[in-house]
Design a protein around this motif. Structure first.
Motif, PDB file in Angstrom:
ATOM      1  N   PHE A 308      -1.576 -10.281   0.852  1.00 40.92           N
ATOM      2  CA  PHE A 308      -1.337 -10.622  -0.551  1.00 40.92           C
ATOM      3  C   PHE A 308      -1.071 -12.113  -0.774  1.00 40.92           C
ATOM      4  CE2 PHE A 308      -0.273  -6.122  -0.176  1.00 40.92           C
ATOM      5  CZ  PHE A 308      -0.976  -5.597  -1.240  1.00 40.92           C
ATOM      6  N   LEU A 309      -0.712 -12.845   0.286  1.00 44.43           N
ATOM      7  CA  LEU A 309      -0.412 -14.273   0.116  1.00 44.43           C
ATOM      8  C   LEU A 309      -1.180 -15.133   1.110  1.00 44.43           C
ATOM      9  CD1 LEU A 309       3.475 -13.976  -0.184  1.00 44.43           C
ATOM     10  CD2 LEU A 309       1.847 -14.155  -2.064  1.00 44.43           C
ATOM     11  N   THR A 434      -8.212 -12.953   4.991  1.00 44.38           N
ATOM     12  CA  THR A 434      -6.791 -12.605   5.043  1.00 44.38           C
ATOM     13  C   THR A 434      -6.531 -11.235   4.431  1.00 44.38           C
ATOM     14  OG1 THR A 434      -6.504 -13.880   2.985  1.00 44.38           O
ATOM     15  CG2 THR A 434      -5.985 -14.985   5.067  1.00 44.38           C
ATOM     16  N   ALA A 435      -7.251 -10.889   3.371  1.00 45.53           N
ATOM     17  CA  ALA A 435      -7.068  -9.570   2.761  1.00 45.53           C
ATOM     18  C   ALA A 435      -7.532  -8.463   3.710  1.00 45.53           C
ATOM     19  CB  ALA A 435      -7.822  -9.488   1.434  1.00 45.53           C
ATOM     20  N   VAL A 436      -8.663  -8.662   4.365  1.00 46.85           N
ATOM     21  CA  VAL A 436      -9.198  -7.636   5.264  1.00 46.85           C
ATOM     22  C   VAL A 436      -8.318  -7.484   6.501  1.00 46.85           C
ATOM     23  CG1 VAL A 436     -11.130  -7.044   6.779  1.00 46.85           C
ATOM     24  CG2 VAL A 436     -11.573  -7.902   4.478  1.00 46.85           C
ATOM     25  N   TRP A 437      -8.008  -8.590   7.161  1.00 46.60           N
ATOM     26  CA  TRP A 437      -7.212  -8.493   8.377  1.00 46.60           C
ATOM     27  C   TRP A 437      -5.765  -8.103   8.075  1.00 46.60           C
ATOM     28  CZ3 TRP A 437      -7.839  -7.922  13.364  1.00 46.60           C
ATOM     29  CH2 TRP A 437      -9.057  -8.275  13.943  1.00 46.60           C
ATOM     30  N   GLY A 438      -5.201  -8.614   6.992  1.00 49.58           N
ATOM     31  CA  GLY A 438      -3.830  -8.253   6.649  1.00 49.58           C
ATOM     32  C   GLY A 438      -3.688  -6.767   6.361  1.00 49.58           C
ATOM     33  N   SER A 439      -4.618  -6.217   5.579  1.00 54.19           N
ATOM     34  CA  SER A 439      -4.564  -4.778   5.284  1.00 54.19           C
ATOM     35  C   SER A 439      -4.840  -3.958   6.533  1.00 54.19           C
ATOM     36  CB  SER A 439      -5.567  -4.440   4.182  1.00 54.19           C
ATOM     37  OG  SER A 439      -6.876  -4.841   4.537  1.00 54.19           O
ATOM     38  N   TYR A 440      -5.673  -4.488   7.436  1.00 56.56           N
ATOM     39  CA  TYR A 440      -5.925  -3.774   8.691  1.00 56.56           C
ATOM     40  C   TYR A 440      -4.647  -3.672   9.526  1.00 56.56           C
ATOM     41  CZ  TYR A 440      -7.908  -2.583  13.238  1.00 56.56           C
ATOM     42  OH  TYR A 440      -8.176  -1.973  14.436  1.00 56.56           O
ATOM     43  N   LEU A 441      -3.853  -4.731   9.566  1.00 60.13           N
ATOM     44  CA  LEU A 441      -2.595  -4.685  10.296  1.00 60.13           C
ATOM     45  C   LEU A 441      -1.633  -3.673   9.677  1.00 60.13           C
ATOM     46  CD1 LEU A 441      -1.890  -8.464  11.043  1.00 60.13           C
ATOM     47  CD2 LEU A 441      -2.902  -6.745  12.551  1.00 60.13           C
ATOM     48  N   ILE A 442      -1.627  -3.603   8.356  1.00 64.73           N
ATOM     49  CA  ILE A 442      -0.765  -2.620   7.691  1.00 64.73           C
ATOM     50  C   ILE A 442      -1.168  -1.205   8.081  1.00 64.73           C
ATOM     51  CG2 ILE A 442      -0.033  -1.696   5.463  1.00 64.73           C
ATOM     52  CD1 ILE A 442      -0.483  -4.498   4.281  1.00 64.73           C
ATOM     53  N   MET A 443      -2.469  -0.919   8.014  1.00 67.69           N
ATOM     54  CA  MET A 443      -2.949   0.432   8.300  1.00 67.69           C
ATOM     55  C   MET A 443      -2.948   0.741   9.797  1.00 67.69           C
ATOM     56  SD  MET A 443      -3.155   1.422   5.341  1.00 67.69           S
ATOM     57  CE  MET A 443      -3.530   3.094   5.848  1.00 67.69           C
ATOM     58  N   VAL A 492      -8.642   0.072  -0.411  1.00 70.34           N
ATOM     59  CA  VAL A 492      -7.840  -0.178  -1.618  1.00 70.34           C
ATOM     60  C   VAL A 492      -6.933  -1.384  -1.414  1.00 70.34           C
ATOM     61  CG1 VAL A 492      -6.037   0.769  -3.101  1.00 70.34           C
ATOM     62  CG2 VAL A 492      -7.945   2.225  -2.385  1.00 70.34           C
ATOM     63  N   LEU A 493      -6.317  -1.493  -0.241  1.00 71.42           N
ATOM     64  CA  LEU A 493      -5.458  -2.646   0.042  1.00 71.42           C
ATOM     65  C   LEU A 493      -6.251  -3.944   0.063  1.00 71.42           C
ATOM     66  CD1 LEU A 493      -3.060  -1.283   2.835  1.00 71.42           C
ATOM     67  CD2 LEU A 493      -2.459  -1.915   0.498  1.00 71.42           C
ATOM     68  N   ILE A 494      -7.482  -3.907   0.548  1.00 70.78           N
ATOM     69  CA  ILE A 494      -8.319  -5.115   0.535  1.00 70.78           C
ATOM     70  C   ILE A 494      -8.538  -5.584  -0.898  1.00 70.78           C
ATOM     71  CG2 ILE A 494     -10.628  -6.005   1.017  1.00 70.78           C
ATOM     72  CD1 ILE A 494     -10.718  -4.153   3.444  1.00 70.78           C
ATOM     73  N   VAL A 495      -8.880  -4.663  -1.778  1.00 73.87           N
ATOM     74  CA  VAL A 495      -9.112  -5.015  -3.187  1.00 73.87           C
ATOM     75  C   VAL A 495      -7.831  -5.544  -3.823  1.00 73.87           C
ATOM     76  CG1 VAL A 495      -9.780  -4.120  -5.445  1.00 73.87           C
ATOM     77  CG2 VAL A 495     -10.991  -3.345  -3.387  1.00 73.87           C
ATOM     78  N   ALA A 496      -6.704  -4.883  -3.541  1.00 73.48           N
ATOM     79  CA  ALA A 496      -5.431  -5.336  -4.103  1.00 73.48           C
ATOM     80  C   ALA A 496      -5.061  -6.721  -3.594  1.00 73.48           C
ATOM     81  CB  ALA A 496      -4.330  -4.332  -3.755  1.00 73.48           C
ATOM     82  N   GLY A 497      -5.295  -6.976  -2.303  1.00 74.62           N
ATOM     83  CA  GLY A 497      -4.990  -8.289  -1.743  1.00 74.62           C
ATOM     84  C   GLY A 497      -5.845  -9.384  -2.347  1.00 74.62           C
ATOM     85  N   LEU A 498      -7.142  -9.125  -2.523  1.00 76.35           N
ATOM     86  CA  LEU A 498      -8.030 -10.112  -3.146  1.00 76.35           C
ATOM     87  C   LEU A 498      -7.609 -10.408  -4.576  1.00 76.35           C
ATOM     88  CD1 LEU A 498     -11.508  -8.897  -1.826  1.00 76.35           C
ATOM     89  CD2 LEU A 498     -10.371 -11.050  -1.258  1.00 76.35           C
ATOM     90  N   THR A 499      -7.254  -9.370  -5.304  1.00 78.08           N
ATOM     91  CA  THR A 499      -6.841  -9.557  -6.700  1.00 78.08           C
ATOM     92  C   THR A 499      -5.571 -10.393  -6.791  1.00 78.08           C
ATOM     93  OG1 THR A 499      -7.810  -7.398  -7.233  1.00 78.08           O
ATOM     94  CG2 THR A 499      -6.278  -8.359  -8.841  1.00 78.08           C
ATOM     95  N   THR A 500      -4.591 -10.087  -5.952  1.00 80.18           N
ATOM     96  CA  THR A 500      -3.325 -10.820  -5.969  1.00 80.18           C
ATOM     97  C   THR A 500      -3.537 -12.291  -5.603  1.00 80.18           C
ATOM     98  OG1 THR A 500      -2.160  -8.800  -5.319  1.00 80.18           O
ATOM     99  CG2 THR A 500      -0.992 -10.889  -5.056  1.00 80.18           C
TER     100      THR A 500
END
Length: 558
Positions: A308-309, A434-443, A492-500
């Motif tokens: 997200f950041l 960052t959105a793709v890799w960050g959300s991958y770490l979360i999941m 969904v997290l990838i899309v949310a991260g890109l939007t933020t």
């Protein structure tokens, strides 16, 4: 000597005598769950065998590492008896034989449940079906219908089964396997797998085996992963997941006898062992390791910030992708090729990751070159893209990938697609990576705790370099509802991260922060310039003229 010792041990363990035998009658071709008491030999009788059947197969399955004994003769011998949690035996039928007797014993100190079935072959439209394991050259059994797990570790499992023999008429046990034109070479084999539930219990275990015991059940419930024919040696290597139960079974078909079929005896593999220190396999009791859980929790927190950041906190992004390059290979190598504890493995992996992250960050801090830095980011994103392409779906199981050169070139080409198409849009590339890799770490945390497969995706390409035979692996991962939900949430997290990230950075005039070293130099230069513009401080007395330059000019004219 080995066979003599095995024969002696079997003879002692059975202790077959009149005072320790219990008669048990079971129907033919039906699965029965029986409870057998310890230190008792069961004389199992099967009746109503049809006169056209040519042979029978016997299966006995106990739960996990429970050990049972089976024999087709009253006095056990190495070629008619076997020991294990799964037993499979074959016996030819004699003329006019309509009853079959075999022997079963429980080795454990308590009563156990055993799933048994005796199947007759040749009773229907197939007069002479092939005999599973009829050409056995790798075990003491004369006829061995069992599938053996030769080796199993975190990433792949090596299995083996004996060649089948072509069917023979009833009353004949002629061995034609040694002939140069032996008919078994016309047979072909189909390998099926069936995945057990993630957290399997006693009932799930037996239900899974029951679904893979017969030809019809295997075709209905299993997933065909490969087929073999001709002079196939019987060894198959498949990808595995520690703790994920999978059942292997094989159907053999004779194309010259109306495509008659027969099934081998299924085997369950968890890619780990419930027996301590067994064959250097990882322990099934250590699947959800506290050290790995702590590691994934830390990575998921970092991934949340990154998702997200990521572009907004560009320094964190640079450090992460530098650490990623050294951290993952270090973790894989030390986790699979050493005997270090979990804490030591995680610590060393983070040390290597810190070194990689610090190296890339220092280079960016000194020179501030955006293009090389983003090329590094793009390659890491390309690696994840290529890993998903190869190991989510059927692409990775094409036989052409057994050639390391073909696999390496194709995988590298997949990695380079991201830099080629996205490097002109570096700001968008930064946010996407960052959105793709960050959300991958979360999941990945969710995937590990739920014993899913997403967290393993990035490991398989590196595992191919660590294990020499990994290029032969058949990779079929158990994508069930749970896995699909995890992948959907990841998207969904990838899309949310890109939007933020878009809302946080769309008003910035600069796409990337200025080079810290240059910014530091400019700051020092500005401060030095300000100091030069301030007049020097001198000692002032009552005789010092207020206009010093004027006074000195008057002195000149005087």
């Amino acid at each position: 000597m080995k066979n003599l010792c095995l024969f002696t041990s079997l003879l002692i363990l059975f202790k077959i005598n009149s005072c320790s035998k219990i008669n048990l009658s079971i129907p033919i071709d039906e699965t029965i769950n029986v409870t057998i008491e310890p230190n008792v030999t069961y004389l199992v009788t099967v009746e109503n065998i049809t006169t056209t059947a040519t042979f029978v197969t016997i299966q006995g399955h106990a739960y996990r590492n429970v050990i049972i004994y089976g024999s087709t003769t009253e006095v056990p011998s190495s070629d008619t008896s076997m020991i294990g949690s799964t037993i499979g035996l074959v016996s030819y039928l004699q003329l006019e034989q309509d009853t079959f007797i075999w022997y079963l014993k429980n080795k454990e100190a308590v009563a156990i449940d055993v799933l048994v079935i005796v199947m007759q072959y040749g009773a229907g439209e197939f007069s002479m079906p092939p005999v599973p394991g009829g050409c056995c050259l790798t075990s003491d059994l004369e006829l061995d219908p069992n599938i053996k797990v030769l080796q199993s570790n975190y990433f792949h499992t090596s299995t083996e089964f004996s060649q089948a023999n072509a069917g023979v008429p009833r009353g004949s046990d002629e061995n034609v396997c040694a002939k140069s034109n032996a008919p078994q070479f016309r047979l072909y084999y189909e390998l099926y797998i069936y995945y057990l539930p993630r957290f399997v219990d006693h009932d799930d275990y037996f239900k899974g085996i029951e679904k893979t015991m017969t030809v019809d059940r295997i075709k209905e419930n299993g997933k065909k992963v490969s087929s073999y024919k001709g002079k196939f040696q019987g060894e198959v290597i498949l990808a595995s997941i520690q703790g994920q139960g999978v059942i292997y079974n094989v159907i053999v078909t004779d194309p010259l006898t109306n495509h008659s079929t027969a099934a081998y005896v299924p085997i369950v593999n968890f890619a780990c062992t419930y027996t301590p220190d067994y064959n250097n396999q990882p322990s099934c009791h250590d699947i959800l390791n506290a050290g790995y859980i702590a590691m994934y929790i830390g990575l998921s927190i970092y991934g949340f910030v990154l998702c997200f950041l990521g572009h907004y906190c560009f320094k964190l992004e640079v450090f992460f992708f530098g650490g990623l390059t050294l951290g993952i290979p270090a973790f894989l190598i030390f986790a699979t090729s050493s005997h270090l504890t979990t804490a030591a493995t995680v610590t060393i992996s983070f040390v290597f990751a810190g070194m990689g992250g610090a190296s890339l960050y220092i280079l960016w801090w000194l020179y501030g070159k955006v293009l090389p830095t983003m090329l590094f980011v793009a390659l890491n994103l390309g690696y994840l893209f290529a890993s998903c392409a190869f190991f989510i779906g059927p692409l990775g199981n094409m036989s052409v990938w057994q050639d390391n050169a073909a696999y390496g070139l194709t995988f590298t080409s997949g990695m380079l697609l991201i830099p080629i198409f996205l490097i002109p849009f570096m700001r968008k590339l930064s946010s996407l990576a960052t959105a793709v890799w960050g959300s991958y770490l979360i999941m990945s945390l969710v995937s590990y705790v739920s014993m899913s497969t997403l967290h393993l995706i990035i490991m398989y390409p590196l595992a191919r370099t660590v294990y020499s035979e990994f290029n032969k692996d058949l990779i079929f991962l158990p994508y069930n509802t749970q896995d699909i939900i995890i992948i959907v949430v990841w998207v969904v997290l990838i899309v949310a991260g890109l939007t933020t990230q878009h809302f946080l950075t769309h008003k910035d005039r600069r796409d990337f922060p200025e080079c810290p070293a240059k910014l530091y130099a400019k700051t020092n230069e500005f401060l030095n310039t300000e100091e030069q513009q301030i007049p020097p401080i001198v000692d002032v007395t009552e005789r010092t003229p207020l206009l010093q330059n004027t006074a000195s000019s008057i002195d000149k004219y005087e």
